[in-house]
Design a protein around this motif. Structure first.
Motif, PDB file in Angstrom:
ATOM      1  N   ASP A  39       0.805  -1.227   0.000  1.00 34.20           N
ATOM      2  CA  ASP A  39       0.000   0.000   0.000  1.00 34.20           C
ATOM      3  C   ASP A  39       0.838   1.277   0.000  1.00 34.20           C
ATOM      4  OD1 ASP A  39      -2.389  -1.509   0.133  1.00 34.20           O
ATOM      5  OD2 ASP A  39      -2.126  -1.763   2.294  1.00 34.20           O
ATOM      6  N   ASP A  40       2.154   1.143   0.120  1.00 35.02           N
ATOM      7  CA  ASP A  40       3.039   2.307   0.189  1.00 35.02           C
ATOM      8  C   ASP A  40       3.258   2.867  -1.219  1.00 35.02           C
ATOM      9  OD1 ASP A  40       5.133   4.114   0.445  1.00 35.02           O
ATOM     10  OD2 ASP A  40       6.275   2.868   1.826  1.00 35.02           O
ATOM     11  N   PRO A  41       2.855   4.112  -1.480  1.00 37.32           N
ATOM     12  CA  PRO A  41       3.021   4.667  -2.839  1.00 37.32           C
ATOM     13  C   PRO A  41       4.474   4.813  -3.265  1.00 37.32           C
ATOM     14  CG  PRO A  41       2.316   6.368  -1.284  1.00 37.32           C
ATOM     15  CD  PRO A  41       2.202   5.059  -0.563  1.00 37.32           C
ATOM     16  N   ASP A  42       5.398   4.803  -2.309  1.00 42.07           N
ATOM     17  CA  ASP A  42       6.816   4.946  -2.652  1.00 42.07           C
ATOM     18  C   ASP A  42       7.502   3.618  -2.934  1.00 42.07           C
ATOM     19  OD1 ASP A  42       6.989   7.765  -2.471  1.00 42.07           O
ATOM     20  OD2 ASP A  42       7.017   7.624  -0.275  1.00 42.07           O
ATOM     21  N   VAL A  43       6.826   2.513  -2.672  1.00 47.31           N
ATOM     22  CA  VAL A  43       7.409   1.205  -2.973  1.00 47.31           C
ATOM     23  C   VAL A  43       7.251   0.923  -4.463  1.00 47.31           C
ATOM     24  CG1 VAL A  43       7.119  -1.286  -2.678  1.00 47.31           C
ATOM     25  CG2 VAL A  43       7.184   0.208  -0.681  1.00 47.31           C
ATOM     26  N   LEU A  44       8.371   0.569  -5.106  1.00 48.08           N
ATOM     27  CA  LEU A  44       8.381   0.321  -6.540  1.00 48.08           C
ATOM     28  C   LEU A  44       8.252  -1.151  -6.882  1.00 48.08           C
ATOM     29  CD1 LEU A  44      11.361   2.694  -7.426  1.00 48.08           C
ATOM     30  CD2 LEU A  44       8.916   3.232  -7.457  1.00 48.08           C
ATOM     31  N   ALA A  45       8.838  -2.010  -6.032  1.00 48.68           N
ATOM     32  CA  ALA A  45       8.852  -3.439  -6.365  1.00 48.68           C
ATOM     33  C   ALA A  45       8.884  -4.289  -5.107  1.00 48.68           C
ATOM     34  CB  ALA A  45      10.056  -3.766  -7.249  1.00 48.68           C
ATOM     35  N   ILE A  46       8.302  -5.488  -5.209  1.00 51.04           N
ATOM     36  CA  ILE A  46       8.350  -6.495  -4.153  1.00 51.04           C
ATOM     37  C   ILE A  46       8.704  -7.819  -4.812  1.00 51.04           C
ATOM     38  CG2 ILE A  46       7.109  -7.684  -2.306  1.00 51.04           C
ATOM     39  CD1 ILE A  46       5.115  -5.344  -2.288  1.00 51.04           C
ATOM     40  N   LYS A  47       9.684  -8.508  -4.270  1.00 46.14           N
ATOM     41  CA  LYS A  47      10.065  -9.829  -4.768  1.00 46.14           C
ATOM     42  C   LYS A  47      10.174 -10.771  -3.575  1.00 46.14           C
ATOM     43  CE  LYS A  47      12.930  -7.645  -8.366  1.00 46.14           C
ATOM     44  NZ  LYS A  47      12.264  -8.057  -9.610  1.00 46.14           N
ATOM     45  N   MET A  48       9.620 -11.960  -3.695  1.00 41.66           N
ATOM     46  CA  MET A  48       9.724 -12.894  -2.571  1.00 41.66           C
ATOM     47  C   MET A  48       9.553 -14.339  -3.027  1.00 41.66           C
ATOM     48  SD  MET A  48       6.240 -12.314  -0.343  1.00 41.66           S
ATOM     49  CE  MET A  48       6.943 -13.253   1.022  1.00 41.66           C
ATOM     50  N   THR A  49      10.045 -15.246  -2.182  1.00 36.94           N
ATOM     51  CA  THR A  49       9.874 -16.679  -2.414  1.00 36.94           C
ATOM     52  C   THR A  49       8.715 -17.170  -1.568  1.00 36.94           C
ATOM     53  OG1 THR A  49      11.440 -17.248  -0.647  1.00 36.94           O
ATOM     54  CG2 THR A  49      12.335 -17.022  -2.878  1.00 36.94           C
ATOM     55  N   LEU A  50       7.968 -18.122  -2.100  1.00 35.45           N
ATOM     56  CA  LEU A  50       6.854 -18.733  -1.365  1.00 35.45           C
ATOM     57  C   LEU A  50       7.015 -20.247  -1.440  1.00 35.45           C
ATOM     58  CD1 LEU A  50       3.866 -16.518  -2.587  1.00 35.45           C
ATOM     59  CD2 LEU A  50       4.919 -16.492  -0.322  1.00 35.45           C
ATOM     60  N   TYR A  51       7.356 -20.851  -0.312  1.00 41.90           N
ATOM     61  CA  TYR A  51       7.541 -22.303  -0.275  1.00 41.90           C
ATOM     62  C   TYR A  51       6.298 -23.009   0.259  1.00 41.90           C
ATOM     63  CZ  TYR A  51       9.820 -26.823   0.414  1.00 41.90           C
ATOM     64  OH  TYR A  51      10.148 -28.155   0.360  1.00 41.90           O
ATOM     65  N   ARG A  52       5.790 -22.540   1.381  1.00 38.41           N
ATOM     66  CA  ARG A  52       4.545 -23.089   1.931  1.00 38.41           C
ATOM     67  C   ARG A  52       3.642 -21.928   2.335  1.00 38.41           C
ATOM     68  NH1 ARG A  52       5.152 -28.518   2.707  1.00 38.41           N
ATOM     69  NH2 ARG A  52       7.241 -29.306   3.213  1.00 38.41           N
ATOM     70  N   ALA A  53       2.724 -21.554   1.465  1.00 41.41           N
ATOM     71  CA  ALA A  53       1.784 -20.484   1.776  1.00 41.41           C
ATOM     72  C   ALA A  53       0.418 -21.096   2.070  1.00 41.41           C
ATOM     73  CB  ALA A  53       1.678 -19.507   0.611  1.00 41.41           C
ATOM     74  N   GLU A  54      -0.120 -20.776   3.236  1.00 43.39           N
ATOM     75  CA  GLU A  54      -1.394 -21.379   3.616  1.00 43.39           C
ATOM     76  C   GLU A  54      -2.544 -20.825   2.787  1.00 43.39           C
ATOM     77  OE1 GLU A  54      -1.265 -17.788   6.472  1.00 43.39           O
ATOM     78  OE2 GLU A  54       0.057 -18.916   5.132  1.00 43.39           O
ATOM     79  N   GLN A  55      -3.654 -21.534   2.740  1.00 41.32           N
ATOM     80  CA  GLN A  55      -4.837 -21.057   2.027  1.00 41.32           C
ATOM     81  C   GLN A  55      -5.326 -19.772   2.681  1.00 41.32           C
ATOM     82  OE1 GLN A  55      -7.799 -24.126   1.715  1.00 41.32           O
ATOM     83  NE2 GLN A  55      -6.616 -25.321   0.231  1.00 41.32           N
ATOM     84  N   GLY A  56      -5.687 -18.803   1.859  1.00 41.45           N
ATOM     85  CA  GLY A  56      -6.131 -17.516   2.384  1.00 41.45           C
ATOM     86  C   GLY A  56      -5.002 -16.699   2.970  1.00 41.45           C
ATOM     87  N   SER A  57      -3.792 -16.947   2.523  1.00 41.43           N
ATOM     88  CA  SER A  57      -2.607 -16.279   3.079  1.00 41.43           C
ATOM     89  C   SER A  57      -2.704 -14.764   2.971  1.00 41.43           C
ATOM     90  CB  SER A  57      -1.354 -16.757   2.340  1.00 41.43           C
ATOM     91  OG  SER A  57      -0.261 -15.910   2.600  1.00 41.43           O
ATOM     92  N   PRO A  58      -2.501 -14.037   4.099  1.00 42.96           N
ATOM     93  CA  PRO A  58      -2.510 -12.571   4.028  1.00 42.96           C
ATOM     94  C   PRO A  58      -1.352 -12.033   3.198  1.00 42.96           C
ATOM     95  CG  PRO A  58      -1.773 -13.320   6.198  1.00 42.96           C
ATOM     96  CD  PRO A  58      -2.271 -14.523   5.468  1.00 42.96           C
ATOM     97  N   ILE A  59      -0.258 -12.785   3.119  1.00 42.99           N
ATOM     98  CA  ILE A  59       0.878 -12.348   2.306  1.00 42.99           C
ATOM     99  C   ILE A  59       0.544 -12.472   0.823  1.00 42.99           C
ATOM    100  CG2 ILE A  59       3.225 -13.010   1.632  1.00 42.99           C
ATOM    101  CD1 ILE A  59       3.843 -13.472   4.573  1.00 42.99           C
ATOM    102  N   VAL A  60      -0.111 -13.561   0.430  1.00 43.16           N
ATOM    103  CA  VAL A  60      -0.523 -13.709  -0.969  1.00 43.16           C
ATOM    104  C   VAL A  60      -1.507 -12.608  -1.342  1.00 43.16           C
ATOM    105  CG1 VAL A  60      -1.794 -15.191  -2.589  1.00 43.16           C
ATOM    106  CG2 VAL A  60      -0.068 -16.186  -1.077  1.00 43.16           C
ATOM    107  N   ARG A  61      -2.439 -12.308  -0.450  1.00 41.96           N
ATOM    108  CA  ARG A  61      -3.406 -11.228  -0.723  1.00 41.96           C
ATOM    109  C   ARG A  61      -2.695  -9.890  -0.876  1.00 41.96           C
ATOM    110  NH1 ARG A  61      -6.574 -13.785   3.389  1.00 41.96           N
ATOM    111  NH2 ARG A  61      -6.016 -12.112   4.849  1.00 41.96           N
ATOM    112  N   ALA A  62      -1.688  -9.655  -0.041  1.00 36.71           N
ATOM    113  CA  ALA A  62      -0.944  -8.392  -0.123  1.00 36.71           C
ATOM    114  C   ALA A  62      -0.185  -8.288  -1.443  1.00 36.71           C
ATOM    115  CB  ALA A  62       0.019  -8.284   1.055  1.00 36.71           C
ATOM    116  N   LEU A  63       0.394  -9.400  -1.914  1.00 37.25           N
ATOM    117  CA  LEU A  63       1.093  -9.383  -3.196  1.00 37.25           C
ATOM    118  C   LEU A  63       0.116  -9.107  -4.340  1.00 37.25           C
ATOM    119  CD1 LEU A  63       3.507 -12.443  -2.776  1.00 37.25           C
ATOM    120  CD2 LEU A  63       4.088 -10.023  -2.620  1.00 37.25           C
TER     121      LEU A  63
END
Length: 391
Positions: A39-63
């Protein structure tokens, strides 16, 4: 506390490296790191690894939200994470539909590393922040697994994280790593070199390592050589251990313990005395052939002297002293339960996970005591009554 709405997480990271010991310290700052970046307007990019993401993951929703907000988002999703294949496939589809650049790693290798990179515009410059962990980006398992998280804005760490994502997405292969040890690109060789350096120190050498499993033949032989040279070695291995400690003329100076308690011990920590330098590494993988050869795993140094001391004294020191939930490996390959200290010895029994919980409660109470609402209660002065909104 870190991760509260009133706390600027990035400001805390700019002030110095931040270490969290889960689940005794909340996983929420890790989630907040990605959510706030989305949600930060100054953030240009996000990169991450996902090995075990649970169903309904808040991190997946944020991405997903970050991509919808126009940011460049890359997610490396490991489809071969055992028992989580279906969940990861569903997450990958959801991310792709939102516009996230989803990649699946290097052919023939399982991406087991845990890291997230945030690229942010700050004034006239670009700054990078990275989260590195020993555990998965999974809010559910973070409540039952014991892991470590490190947040940092150190240039050498963020440069290595950028280089690793370039490697995993097929853009380029780095000629060298500044701080990271990466498998299958030299991690095993680095571990063997660290052990051999202690061997050359003889009786002044010291190795303490915590992991889930130890099964690599070359590493085990190197540890035997270190023991024979006089190096004191303590290993905390929760699961499979192919090394035999305490064997005369082979491993007399090696002790192996396994702590099994309420939370699954999942953090990988390595300590090498290094002639007083006291090197400390955290890692995503174990000392096993599969981690060295068939997986992309990352080990990274802890460089803050304060955090090093916390890991060595508070975490490793406490676990080595555990005599309630610990079993010791015998030379014949069987385990025996460590006998708790008696009250007559001057020290009572120590259960490491209960000790960590007590430390976390004290820290939380100390944070609360600094609140304007709580401080008067501690001092005995009644707080001023709340005033309603001015009309």
């Amino acid at each position: 506390a870190l991760g509260d709405e009133s706390t600027d997480l990035l400001e805390a990271i700019r002030g110095g490296d931040v270490l969290l010991h889960h689940p005794y310290e909340s996983f929420e700052p890790v989630v907040a790191f990605i959510e706030s970046a989305a949600d930060d307007p100054d953030v240009l990019a996000i990169k991450m690894t996902l090995y075990r993401a649970e169903q309904g993951s808040p991190i997946v929703r944020a991405l997903q939200r970050a991509a919808e907000n126009g940011k460049q988002v890359t997610a490396l999703v490991e489809l071969k994470a055992r028992m989580d294949e279906e969940a990861n496939i569903l997450s990958a589809r959801e991310l792709e539909q939102a516009g996230v650049h989803v990649v699946y790693g290097l052919i023939g290798f399982k991406t087991h590393s845990k890291l997230a990179l945030v690229v942010r515009r700050e004034g006239e410059s670009i700054r990078r922040y990275v989260h590195l962990g020993t555990g998965n980006y999974n809010s559910a398992t973070a409540r039952s697994y014991s892991d470590l998280s490190l947040f940092t804005a150190r240039e050498e760490f963020t440069a290595d994280a950028t280089a690793l994502f370039n490697l995993l997405t097929g853009y380029s292969k780095p000629s060298q790593w500044r701080k990271f040890l990466v498998s299958p690109l030299g991690l095993k060789q680095a571990v063997l070199q660290l052990i051999d350096d202690e061997t050359r120190s003889g009786g002044d050498g010291r190795i303490v390592a915590k992991m889930n499993a130890l099964a690599d033949p070359e590493v085990i032989k190197a540890l035997y050589r270190a023991s024979q040279a006089g190096v004191q070695i303590d290993l905390l291995v929760r699961g499979v251990c192919a090394l035999r400690p305490g064997v005369p003329k082979l491993s007399e100076r090696i002790r192996v313990k396994s702590v099994v308690d309420r939370f699954l011990e999942h953090a990988r920590i390595w300590h090498f005395h290094a002639r007083g330098e006291k090197k400390v590494y955290l890692a995503s993988g174990d000392w096993m052939p599969r981690n060295f050869i068939r997986r992309v795993d990352v080990a990274f140094p802890v460089e803050s002297a304060l955090l090093k001391e916390r890991i060595l004294s508070e975490i490793l020191g406490t676990m080595l002293a555990d005599d309630v939930k610990t079993r010791a490996l015998r030379p014949d390959g069987t385990y025996e339960r460590v006998r708790p200290r008696t009250q007559g010895s001057g020290e009572g029994p120590l259960r490491s996970q209960e000790h960590f919980l007590a430390l976390a409660r004290r820290a939380a109470f100390a944070d609360a005591s600094r609140s304007p609402a709580v401080a008067p209660l501690l001092s005995g002065t009644p707080p001023e009554p709340r005033r309603g909104p001015q009309k």
